[in-house]
Design a protein around this motif. Structure first.
Motif, mmCIF file in Angstrom:
data_model
loop_
_atom_site.group_PDB
_atom_site.id
_atom_site.type_symbol
_atom_site.label_atom_id
_atom_site.label_comp_id
_atom_site.label_asym_id
_atom_site.label_seq_id
_atom_site.Cartn_x
_atom_site.Cartn_y
_atom_site.Cartn_z
ATOM 1 N N SER A 163 3.809 20.223 2.341
ATOM 2 C CA SER A 163 3.462 19.377 3.310
ATOM 3 C C SER A 163 2.060 19.215 3.713
ATOM 4 N N GLY A 164 1.218 19.646 2.912
ATOM 5 C CA GLY A 164 -0.273 19.519 3.168
ATOM 6 C C GLY A 164 -0.905 18.421 2.804
ATOM 7 N N ARG A 165 -2.182 18.123 2.858
ATOM 8 C CA ARG A 165 -2.849 16.941 2.533
ATOM 9 C C ARG A 165 -2.837 16.833 1.154
ATOM 10 N N ASP A 166 -2.999 17.923 0.349
ATOM 11 C CA ASP A 166 -2.970 17.922 -1.161
ATOM 12 C C ASP A 166 -1.668 17.241 -1.682
ATOM 13 N N ALA A 167 -0.771 17.895 -0.983
ATOM 14 C CA ALA A 167 0.633 17.348 -1.404
ATOM 15 C C ALA A 167 1.062 15.818 -1.058
ATOM 16 N N LEU A 168 0.655 15.595 -0.141
ATOM 17 C CA LEU A 168 0.615 13.954 0.346
ATOM 18 C C LEU A 168 -0.385 13.255 -0.472
ATOM 19 N N ALA A 169 -1.609 13.562 -0.906
ATOM 20 C CA ALA A 169 -2.384 12.954 -1.814
ATOM 21 C C ALA A 169 -1.660 12.647 -3.294
ATOM 22 N N ASP A 170 -1.087 13.936 -3.647
ATOM 23 C CA ASP A 170 -0.337 13.730 -5.229
ATOM 24 C C ASP A 170 0.793 12.698 -4.904
ATOM 25 N N GLY A 171 1.738 12.803 -3.647
ATOM 26 C CA GLY A 171 2.512 11.771 -3.650
ATOM 27 C C GLY A 171 2.209 10.463 -3.521
ATOM 28 N N LEU A 172 1.224 10.252 -2.798
ATOM 29 C CA LEU A 172 0.704 8.649 -2.655
ATOM 30 C C LEU A 172 0.362 8.250 -4.242
ATOM 31 N N CYS A 173 -0.257 9.177 -5.160
ATOM 32 C CA CYS A 173 -0.813 8.801 -6.220
ATOM 33 C C CYS A 173 0.411 8.615 -7.257
ATOM 34 N N ALA A 174 1.454 9.694 -7.061
ATOM 35 C CA ALA A 174 2.527 9.276 -7.888
ATOM 36 C C ALA A 174 3.359 8.101 -7.813
ATOM 37 N N ALA B 297 2.941 6.374 4.970
ATOM 38 C CA ALA B 297 1.816 6.346 3.943
ATOM 39 C C ALA B 297 2.372 6.209 2.539
ATOM 40 N N LEU B 298 3.706 6.747 2.122
ATOM 41 C CA LEU B 298 4.363 6.601 1.000
ATOM 42 C C LEU B 298 4.858 5.332 0.656
ATOM 43 N N PHE B 299 5.639 4.761 1.553
ATOM 44 C CA PHE B 299 5.946 3.315 1.365
ATOM 45 C C PHE B 299 4.735 2.196 1.293
ATOM 46 N N GLY B 300 3.678 2.552 2.072
ATOM 47 C CA GLY B 300 2.288 1.612 1.917
ATOM 48 C C GLY B 300 1.858 1.741 0.785
ATOM 49 N N ALA B 301 1.711 2.864 0.030
ATOM 50 C CA ALA B 301 1.177 3.004 -1.209
ATOM 51 C C ALA B 301 1.803 2.284 -2.395
ATOM 52 N N TYR B 302 3.290 2.396 -2.107
ATOM 53 C CA TYR B 302 4.188 1.767 -3.315
ATOM 54 C C TYR B 302 3.821 0.196 -2.976
ATOM 55 N N GLU B 303 3.921 -0.177 -1.800
ATOM 56 C CA GLU B 303 3.852 -1.722 -1.992
ATOM 57 C C GLU B 303 2.268 -2.472 -1.854
ATOM 58 N N LYS B 304 1.405 -1.330 -2.124
ATOM 59 C CA LYS B 304 0.133 -1.870 -2.497
ATOM 60 C C LYS B 304 0.217 -2.388 -3.859
ATOM 61 N N GLU B 305 1.172 -2.117 -4.697
ATOM 62 C CA GLU B 305 1.331 -2.326 -6.112
ATOM 63 C C GLU B 305 2.742 -3.135 -6.345
ATOM 64 N N LEU B 306 3.634 -3.202 -5.557
ATOM 65 C CA LEU B 306 4.606 -3.815 -5.485
ATOM 66 C C LEU B 306 5.530 -3.940 -4.221
ATOM 67 N N GLU B 307 5.744 -5.495 -3.747
ATOM 68 C CA GLU B 307 6.179 -5.366 -2.493
ATOM 69 C C GLU B 307 7.676 -4.999 -2.500
ATOM 70 N N LEU B 308 8.219 -4.348 -1.562
ATOM 71 C CA LEU B 308 9.578 -4.192 -1.338
ATOM 72 C C LEU B 308 10.387 -5.321 -0.661
ATOM 73 N N THR B 309 11.456 -5.692 -1.379
ATOM 74 C CA THR B 309 12.177 -6.848 -1.089
ATOM 75 C C THR B 309 12.996 -6.261 0.065
ATOM 76 N N PRO B 310 13.476 -7.242 0.962
ATOM 77 C CA PRO B 310 14.343 -6.985 2.040
ATOM 78 C C PRO B 310 15.896 -6.347 1.642
ATOM 79 N N VAL B 311 16.231 -6.674 0.491
ATOM 80 C CA VAL B 311 17.239 -5.987 -0.264
ATOM 81 C C VAL B 311 17.164 -4.571 -0.413
#
Length: 334
Positions: free
Chosen positions: A101-112, A255-269
């Protein structure tokens, strides 16, 4: 992994220097680098699909996934004397993605999750060239209906069981709440008839232990569960674990959803599918499934602990679905 499984390596053009056991497999140091030997219980069709996808990714310049290695006969699947199938894959040493739950874990998650988005973009191209024929039902709905049947069966078992221990009493006390959730989500999903236009070949098991950080690079492993589905399947499985660890913090999810959408937009579906996936009480089903399919004479304290954590986080999970998923994808959650 069977002790004699390493004999399968004799059928590969590899000089094996040493081997050692890892989680569910055998790691092999060879004259051509590191490889991993793993039992494979899937069909030949599945391993061919896996190889085709991994080959496509490499051709497109995506070098962050493993590769299957063929034996001396050019085959992807090698069987031992007892008929058990094995695959050999490339491997790179690295640390698993953090899941805390720490910052390092979130940083890893955003990268992944950014790497996952790039993987999904290429998977869209792979899917277009595959010409797959989908069934009438969404894979997610089929999955939920299967879980619902099991939940009903275990509920009957618990009610008819005579002497119950503390865990079983606690489980039964809260059972109806989660079963009603499960049935309601399935009913909503079926009535809405979400289209299947966003189906791609998903990783199928995109979790922290299948994401390695190797000298600054992210590497994705274990594609054996790859499956045709909406990309939200991978996003959900990865982010749910991190959100549970962070006690369902809205900031982590955004943060996780935002990181994904920086690369690929999530459609409404995909957004609506994420809503249904998060709304379905999968964690409760997992606890029930583990309990019912293991020996019931001794129930580990871990089971009770997981159930108590689930109950303690239920309000925060609901708030996350309402305030993050609902608002982000303009979904009414009342």
């Amino acid at each position: 992994m069977k002790p004699k499984a390493v004999n399968v390596l004799e059928r590969y053009d590899l000089e094996v220097l040493r081997t050692w056991k890892v989680r569910g497999a055998v790691l092999c140091d060879t004259d051509k680098g590191l490889f991993i030997l793993k039992e494979f219980s899937g069909s030949m069709e599945k391993v061919l699909l896996q190889d085709a996808f991994l080959t496509f990714l490499k051709q497109q310049g995506f070098l962050q996934a493993e590769e299957l290695y063929r034996n001396k006969d050019g085959e992807l699947l090698t069987k031992d004397a007892e008929g058990c199938g094995y695959i050999v894959k490339t491997f790179a040493e690295g640390r698993e993605c953090s899941s805390g739950s720490g910052r390092d874990a979130l940083a890893d998650g955003l990268c992944a999750i950014r790497v996952l988005a790039r993987l999904h973009r290429l998977s869209r191209e792979f899917t277009k060239s595959s010409g797959i024929a989908l069934g009438q039902k969404l894979p997610m709905l089929q999955e939920f209906e299967k879980h619902n049947r099991e939940l009903k069966k275990v509920r009957r078992f618990l009610k008819e069981k005579g002497q119950k221990n503390d865990f079983e009493h606690c489980l039964l006390q809260h059972y109806d709440l989660f079963l009603e959730q499960a049935l309601f989500v399935s009913k909503q999903l079926e009535a809405e008839e979400i289209g299947t236009g966003n189906v791609i070949l998903c990783h199928g098991d995109f979790q922290y232990h299948n994401v390695l950080f190797c000298e600054g690079n992210v590497r994705i492993i274990n594609f054996e569960k790859c499956v045709w589905d909406d990309g939200s399947k991978d996003i959900y499985h990865f982010s749910r674990k991190m959100l549970e660890k962070s006690d369902w913090q809205s900031e982590a999810g955004e943060a996780l959803f935002g990181a994904y959408e920086k690369e690929l937009e999530l459609t409404p579906v995909s957004g609506r599918q994420l809503y249904y996936r998060f709304s379905y009480p999968e964690k409760f089903w997992k606890i029930v499934n583990y309990y019912y399919n293991r020996g019931k004479a001794f129930i580990p304290d871990k089971n009770r602990e997981k159930l108590e954590i689930l109950l303690g986080q239920e309000e925060k999970r609901s708030a996350f679905i309402r305030n993050v998923i609902g608002k982000r994808f303009s979904i009414r959650t009342d």
